[in-house]
Write an enzyme that holds these catalytic residues in place. Structure first.
Site, PDB file in Angstrom:
ATOM      1  N   TRP A   1       0.804  -1.223   0.000  1.00 32.57           N
ATOM      2  CA  TRP A   1       0.000   0.000   0.000  1.00 32.57           C
ATOM      3  C   TRP A   1       0.832   1.266   0.000  1.00 32.57           C
ATOM      4  CZ3 TRP A   1       1.892   2.053   4.415  1.00 32.57           C
ATOM      5  CH2 TRP A   1       2.313   1.161   5.409  1.00 32.57           C
ATOM      6  N   ASN A   2       2.149   1.147   0.200  1.00 30.67           N
ATOM      7  CA  ASN A   2       2.909   2.395   0.416  1.00 30.67           C
ATOM      8  C   ASN A   2       3.132   3.198  -0.869  1.00 30.67           C
ATOM      9  OD1 ASN A   2       4.713   0.344  -0.377  1.00 30.67           O
ATOM     10  ND2 ASN A   2       6.438   1.437   0.506  1.00 30.67           N
TER      11      ASN A   2
ATOM     12  N   LYS B   1      -2.998  -7.842  -7.935  1.00 28.19           N
ATOM     13  CA  LYS B   1      -3.709  -7.869  -6.648  1.00 28.19           C
ATOM     14  C   LYS B   1      -3.146  -6.714  -5.810  1.00 28.19           C
ATOM     15  CE  LYS B   1      -4.724  -9.019  -2.314  1.00 28.19           C
ATOM     16  NZ  LYS B   1      -4.325  -7.734  -1.717  1.00 28.19           N
TER      17      LYS B   1
ATOM     18  N   GLY C   1       6.316  -6.638  -0.707  1.00 28.89           N
ATOM     19  CA  GLY C   1       5.631  -6.562   0.583  1.00 28.89           C
ATOM     20  C   GLY C   1       6.582  -6.920   1.706  1.00 28.89           C
ATOM     21  N   SER C   2       6.019  -7.387   2.807  1.00 22.82           N
ATOM     22  CA  SER C   2       6.825  -7.641   3.999  1.00 22.82           C
ATOM     23  C   SER C   2       7.594  -8.954   3.875  1.00 22.82           C
ATOM     24  CB  SER C   2       5.893  -7.709   5.211  1.00 22.82           C
ATOM     25  OG  SER C   2       4.987  -8.780   5.037  1.00 22.82           O
TER      26      SER C   2
ATOM     27  N   CYS D   1      10.300   1.513   1.547  1.00 20.28           N
ATOM     28  CA  CYS D   1      11.201   0.392   1.864  1.00 20.28           C
ATOM     29  C   CYS D   1      12.646   0.866   1.894  1.00 20.28           C
ATOM     30  CB  CYS D   1      11.009  -0.726   0.857  1.00 20.28           C
ATOM     31  SG  CYS D   1      11.087  -0.136  -0.832  1.00 20.28           S
TER      32      CYS D   1
ATOM     33  N   GLU E   1      10.362  -8.517  -3.564  1.00 13.53           N
ATOM     34  CA  GLU E   1      10.868  -7.210  -3.110  1.00 13.53           C
ATOM     35  C   GLU E   1      10.348  -7.006  -1.698  1.00 13.53           C
ATOM     36  OE1 GLU E   1      12.863  -5.177  -4.510  1.00 13.53           O
ATOM     37  OE2 GLU E   1      12.962  -5.986  -6.536  1.00 13.53           O
ATOM     38  N   LEU E   2      11.223  -7.174  -0.708  1.00 14.95           N
ATOM     39  CA  LEU E   2      10.736  -7.207   0.678  1.00 14.95           C
ATOM     40  C   LEU E   2      11.235  -6.006   1.479  1.00 14.95           C
ATOM     41  CD1 LEU E   2      11.234 -11.063   1.100  1.00 14.95           C
ATOM     42  CD2 LEU E   2       9.301  -9.828   0.096  1.00 14.95           C
TER      43      LEU E   2
HETATM   44  P1  NDP Z   1       2.275  -7.253   3.146  1.00 15.24           P
HETATM   45  O1  NDP Z   1       3.336  -8.285   3.037  1.00 15.24           O
HETATM   46  O2  NDP Z   1       1.396  -7.261   4.312  1.00 15.24           O
HETATM   47  O3  NDP Z   1       1.311  -7.290   1.861  1.00 15.24           O
HETATM   48  C1  NDP Z   1       1.795  -7.192   0.552  1.00 15.24           C
HETATM   49  C2  NDP Z   1       0.733  -7.741  -0.398  1.00 15.24           C
HETATM   50  O4  NDP Z   1       0.610  -9.145  -0.210  1.00 15.24           O
HETATM   51  C3  NDP Z   1      -0.656  -7.164  -0.155  1.00 15.24           C
HETATM   52  O5  NDP Z   1      -1.337  -7.009  -1.380  1.00 15.24           O
HETATM   53  C4  NDP Z   1      -1.297  -8.250   0.682  1.00 15.24           C
HETATM   54  O6  NDP Z   1      -2.700  -8.213   0.635  1.00 15.24           O
HETATM   55  C5  NDP Z   1      -0.768  -9.492  -0.007  1.00 15.24           C
HETATM   56  N1  NDP Z   1      -0.819 -10.716   0.776  1.00 15.24           N
HETATM   57  C6  NDP Z   1      -1.036 -10.878   2.107  1.00 15.24           C
HETATM   58  N2  NDP Z   1      -0.988 -12.185   2.433  1.00 15.24           N
HETATM   59  C7  NDP Z   1      -0.742 -12.877   1.289  1.00 15.24           C
HETATM   60  C8  NDP Z   1      -0.561 -14.262   0.968  1.00 15.24           C
HETATM   61  N3  NDP Z   1      -0.609 -15.205   1.895  1.00 15.24           N
HETATM   62  N4  NDP Z   1      -0.321 -14.593  -0.317  1.00 15.24           N
HETATM   63  C9  NDP Z   1      -0.223 -13.640  -1.268  1.00 15.24           C
HETATM   64  N5  NDP Z   1      -0.390 -12.322  -1.036  1.00 15.24           N
HETATM   65  C10 NDP Z   1      -0.635 -11.939   0.237  1.00 15.24           C
HETATM   66  O7  NDP Z   1       3.041  -5.860   2.992  1.00 15.24           O
HETATM   67  P2  NDP Z   1       2.447  -4.395   3.184  1.00 15.24           P
HETATM   68  O8  NDP Z   1       1.347  -4.179   2.206  1.00 15.24           O
HETATM   69  O9  NDP Z   1       2.208  -4.152   4.606  1.00 15.24           O
HETATM   70  O10 NDP Z   1       3.694  -3.503   2.674  1.00 15.24           O
HETATM   71  C11 NDP Z   1       4.720  -3.070   3.501  1.00 15.24           C
HETATM   72  C12 NDP Z   1       5.980  -3.897   3.293  1.00 15.24           C
HETATM   73  O11 NDP Z   1       6.352  -3.878   1.926  1.00 15.24           O
HETATM   74  C13 NDP Z   1       7.164  -3.346   4.051  1.00 15.24           C
HETATM   75  O12 NDP Z   1       7.865  -4.399   4.681  1.00 15.24           O
HETATM   76  C14 NDP Z   1       8.024  -2.744   2.972  1.00 15.24           C
HETATM   77  O13 NDP Z   1       9.402  -2.694   3.276  1.00 15.24           O
HETATM   78  C15 NDP Z   1       7.751  -3.656   1.826  1.00 15.24           C
HETATM   79  N6  NDP Z   1       8.075  -2.986   0.573  1.00 15.24           N
HETATM   80  C16 NDP Z   1       9.172  -3.389  -0.129  1.00 15.24           C
HETATM   81  C17 NDP Z   1       9.557  -2.723  -1.271  1.00 15.24           C
HETATM   82  C18 NDP Z   1      10.737  -3.144  -2.080  1.00 15.24           C
HETATM   83  O14 NDP Z   1      10.885  -2.632  -3.184  1.00 15.24           O
HETATM   84  N7  NDP Z   1      11.587  -4.038  -1.623  1.00 15.24           N
HETATM   85  C19 NDP Z   1       8.813  -1.546  -1.739  1.00 15.24           C
HETATM   86  C20 NDP Z   1       7.670  -1.220  -0.932  1.00 15.24           C
HETATM   87  C21 NDP Z   1       7.329  -1.914   0.187  1.00 15.24           C
HETATM   88  P3  NDP Z   1      -3.494  -7.331   1.742  1.00 15.24           P
HETATM   89  O15 NDP Z   1      -2.846  -6.001   1.780  1.00 15.24           O
HETATM   90  O16 NDP Z   1      -4.837  -7.252   1.199  1.00 15.24           O
HETATM   91  O17 NDP Z   1      -3.363  -8.086   3.010  1.00 15.24           O
END
Ligand code: NDP
Length: 507
Positions: A146-147, A170, A221-222, A277, A243-244
């Site tokens: 979402w960021n 998604k 994501g995370s 991130c 990309e975490l």
């Molecule tokens: P999340 O890991 O919570 O979610 C990321 C996405 O994955 C969302 O769309 C989420 O859906 C979805 N998701 C959740 N559970 C599952 C699953 N079991 N299987 C597949 N998809 C799933 O991350 P955030 O949205 O909270 O984002 C913040 C994180 O992202 C931070 O750690 C940040 O550092 C990282 N990030 C990394 C970047 C990079 O380039 N390395 C850039 C930007 C952010 P839903 O939201 O609907 O739960």
């Protein structure tokens, strides 16, 4: 993240998008299940077959149209990014809209040379030749946070299209409307509507996407969710890019330009409310400049205007998600309890909306969670170190390695330090902004992820790299084919010794 959004924001079967600066609902989307996701993947696959047949130059030309539509409707997109993401208008323009427009233009221009068949010179078998060619993967599943709800997924999506793929996106449940807006622009750009599918929902929808027959997954994501995604992809042998999280250190050397370092760190720590991130998440300041650096960062932090960017001019907007404000508060409170001192900010803002004050913490130590865990909020923890050696050692003392920063006036020394820091990208005397350079790779080491987005590497990852090997001269047979003969064996052994053994001239 699923269950984390405010329960009041969730009705059965739908998700309500909230303006984080006001707490007011701004729209509703369906929480899609596995059947809808499968149907989306199937539709994208059908459209992709025609799309992949188009010459690459044609695909590039047609995708470039997306940038034109985006720029002509930029204010509408920025307005939604402010309302749904809580960002400032400058951030919505500079970190989201312009990043995508430039990326589209860049790859539309350069992809034909990046994806042109590439000869592989053979060093031994000179009578044959090899080349690589790059074939679309099929349907790419893009799962996004979402960021940066526009620049991250839509950048990946546009690169996927240029590479000849279909995409099912998604978006995060926190920011679904902006993904749907991107789809609207895509259709307005006269691109094949079915090629780009958006499936809204929670974590389960993302999991369903990985199970719906996609050919590649780009996940951002995370770390915790990334591990689940990696396991799910592994079980199905789906290649993926992960990309975490990040915990970017800023190493400030004794010879740094302190004014520039302070401004860069302040912006790098508070831009997008610290929800980047690549945010400056910890500062290691050499003792000779520590006090002056702290003074300058503190002064700037106190002067920042924070508030609803939809209603007034502000420097720091809202945070996008209420649980993230809780995380930040927990980390800051724990740091204070362990001896950190608040130089600026330090608490959540009272009243409506999701805001945490731009916060500067000093007297931090490496064992504090605020120095070890990803904060993902507007907090700059600063630690005094004896010298650059200690700073580099502490910078590397992390399970994450996405971005890192070095501040010094001595460029060569900066490069030497940068090369010793364990991170996907190290910037010298600047912060954050290589994400806006589509030609540079983006991605981390250690738990920050696997693979790279952007750049030649990222574009080629969206393709299957295939290898063709062919003859250059027509020979009747190869010497190592049947029948095996003692004479041939001896000749080959002599040749192999000559080639790979100790060279006679070096005896
Ligand atoms: P999340 O890991 O919570 O979610 C990321 C996405 O994955 C969302 O769309 C989420 O859906 C979805 N998701 C959740 N559970 C599952 C699953 N079991 N299987 C597949 N998809 C799933 O991350 P955030 O949205 O909270 O984002 C913040 C994180 O992202 C931070 O750690 C940040 O550092 C990282 N990030 C990394 C970047 C990079 O380039 N390395 C850039 C930007 C952010 P839903 O939201 O609907 O739960």
């Amino acid at each position: 993240m699923g269950a984390a959004t405010s329960p009041s924001a969730i009705a059965a079967g739908t998700i309500t998008s909230i303006n984080p600066a006001t707490g007011q609902p701004i729209g509703e989307v369906p929480d899609m299940g596995a059947d809808e996701v499968r149907a989306a993947v199937a539709a994208a696959r059908t459209a992709q077959k025609d799309w992949a047949r188009l010459p690459l130059e044609t695909r590039c030309r047609r995708i470039a149209r997306f940038a034109e539509v985006l720029m002509s409707r930029a204010e509408e997109v920025i307005d939604l990014l402010v309302r749904e993401g809580g960002k400032t208008r400058m951030e919505a323009l500079g970190m989201e809209v312009v990043v995508v427009a430039d990326l589209v233009r860049y790859f539309a221009k350069h992809a034909p040379e990046m994806l042109a068949p590439e000869p592989v010179p053979l060093h031994l078998m000179k009578h044959r030749a090899s080349y690589l060619h790059f074939v679309p993967r099929g349907v790419v599943g893009v799962i996004a946070p979402w960021n940066f709800p526009f620049s991250i997924p839509i950048g990946e999506t546009m690169m996927s299209f240029i590479a000849g793929n279909g995409v099912v996106l998604k978006p995060s449940e926190v920011t679904p409307l902006i993904a749907l807006k991107a789809k609207e622009l895509f259709v307005a750009a006269d691109l094949p509507p079915d090629l780009f599918q958006v499936v809204t929902g929670r974590g389960g929808t993302g999991a369903a996407l990985i199970d719906a027959g996609i050919n590649y997954c780009v996940f951002t994501g995370s770390v915790a969710t990334g591990k689940k995604v990696a396991a799910a992809c592994g079980e199905r042998l789906i290649p993926c890019t992960l990309e975490l999280g990040g915990k970017a250190p800023a190493v400030v050397c004794g010879d740094a330009d302190i004014d520039r370092a302070a401004q860069a760190i302040t912006w790098g720590g508070f831009a997008n409310s610290g929800q980047v991130c690549a945010s400056v998440e910890r500062v290691y300041a050499v003792e000779s400049i520590h006090d002056s650096l702290v003074e300058k960062i503190t002064k700037q932090a106190r002067e920042l205007r924070q508030g609803d960017a939809g209603a007034q001019d502000v420097d720091v907007g809202a945070m996008a998600w209420d649980r993230q404000v809780d995380n930040v508060e927990t980390l800051v409170d724990a740091a204070i309890a362990s001896g950190a001192t608040v130089a600026a900010g330090g608490k959540r803002r009272a009243g409506a909306g999701m805001f945490f004050e731009p916060t500067v913490l000093v007297n931090c130590t490496q064992d504090m969670d605020v120095m070890r865990k990803e904060i993902f909020g507007p907090v700059i923890p600063i630690m005094k170190v004896q010298n650059e050696e200690e700073a580099v050692r502490l910078a590397n003392d992390s399970h994450l390695g996405l971005l890192a920063y070095v501040f010094t006036r001595d460029r060569e020394r900066g490069k030497r330090l940068a090369e010793r820091i364990e991170a996907g990208t190290v910037m010298i005397n600047d912060v954050l902004n290589t994400y806006a350079c589509p030609e540079t790779p983006w991605g981390g080491v250690k738990h920050s992820g696997i693979g790279r987005t952007h750049s030649l590497l990222g574009l080629r990852d969206l393709c299957d790299t295939r290898h063709v090997n062919h003859d250059r001269v027509a020979l009747g047979r190869e010497v190592w084919w049947y029948p095996y003969k003692e004479g041939t064996f001896r000749a080959l052994l002599r040749g192999a010794r000559l080639l790979f053994g100790k060279r006679p001239w070096s005896r």
